[in-house]
Design an enzyme around this catalytic site. Sequence first.
Site: not given
Ligand code: MRU
Length: 353
Positions: A51-53, A91, A195, A236, A246-247
């Site tokens: 996970r993570g962009a 996703r 996270q 993201d 973002n999250k």
């Molecule tokens: O749902 P996730 O864990 O894939 O969320 C994405 C993220 O990790 C965050 O939003 C992050 O701050 C930006 S992506 C590096």
Amino acid sequence: MIVNGKHYRTVWFEDGMVKMINQHLIPHRFDVAGFRTYRETADAITDMVVRGAGAIGAAAGYAMAQGMLEAPDDMFKEGIREAAEYIRKARPTAQDLFYAVELVLDAAREKNPPEARAAAARTAETIANDNAEACKSIGVLGADLIKSGYRIGTHCNAGWLAFVDWGSALSPIYAAKRQGKEVFVWVDETRPRCQGARLTAWELGQEGIPHAIIADNAAGHYIRRGEMDMFIVGADRIAANGDVVNKIGTYEKAVLCKENGVPFYVAAPTSTIDRKCPDGDSVPIEERDCDEVLSMFGWDGHRMETVRIAPQESQARNPGFDVTPARYVKGIITERGIIEASEKGIAGLQEKT
Ligand code: MRU
């Protein structure tokens, strides 16, 4: 990233498999998972093994390359189209996923199957390498904003694990530490998937960076008391007007920072910018399973366990992301410079290419 004395990337291709650090198990176990087909790799993105962009983008690039290997010569175009459609559905929010699928498709266009497969594999590798390089540069540029003694807030995980290496929001912190600056990090736990508490805290521990995990609703307390000198988050997707997706929970932190005069920065590689989205409201926001809110999960000493916290009959809502309007963002730290979060700032990047 160095884990147990060995250098790892978050996602890579080896022995005919897409390999990734299994993020379900961190911080309790360090394990590498392998996926042989594009469907398995895309499902690993959906299930958040990765996970993570940026890490999602690299995994999607490799999945596309797997899709081309799997597509039979006589049905090549159909096979590729099917793979691209499947991977795009993994996703919905992270722009890097769509960026990577398009780049691999572009590299293979107008080529015969063997040439297309070779070009796809090369492009997937380039996407991963470029992501790691971009994040390293974000660290170098962003570290200039950090003074020794800074106490920095962050939300979710935008570190190594969210990218191929280095990270976005945490990369300037790692670079500042390597320059000998003293830094302390406030880590939002980031409910519902935690996270921050699980991944960011683990990464910072590996780097020897002092930090404290706080409940998400404690950040305002420390911001107002002047115990945060700056805030850095990842993204993201960034819209053409500089709005940042973002999250979930990012927006309120940005508003609190503005209210209290704390600079709020976003760190992201330029691959996260979606010029086709005019503003944050046009970005699709993932709605995740309500059970993530109704329950908690954690390590019971042997395995990950889920326990219910809400009444059995209660319902919930679980948006994965929110929109922070550009006016709350002091600057966007990209690999090509720190830009204004605005249409002008983003358009200026185009001129730098
Ligand atoms: O749902 P996730 O864990 O894939 O969320 C994405 C993220 O990790 C965050 O939003 C992050 O701050 C930006 S992506 C590096």
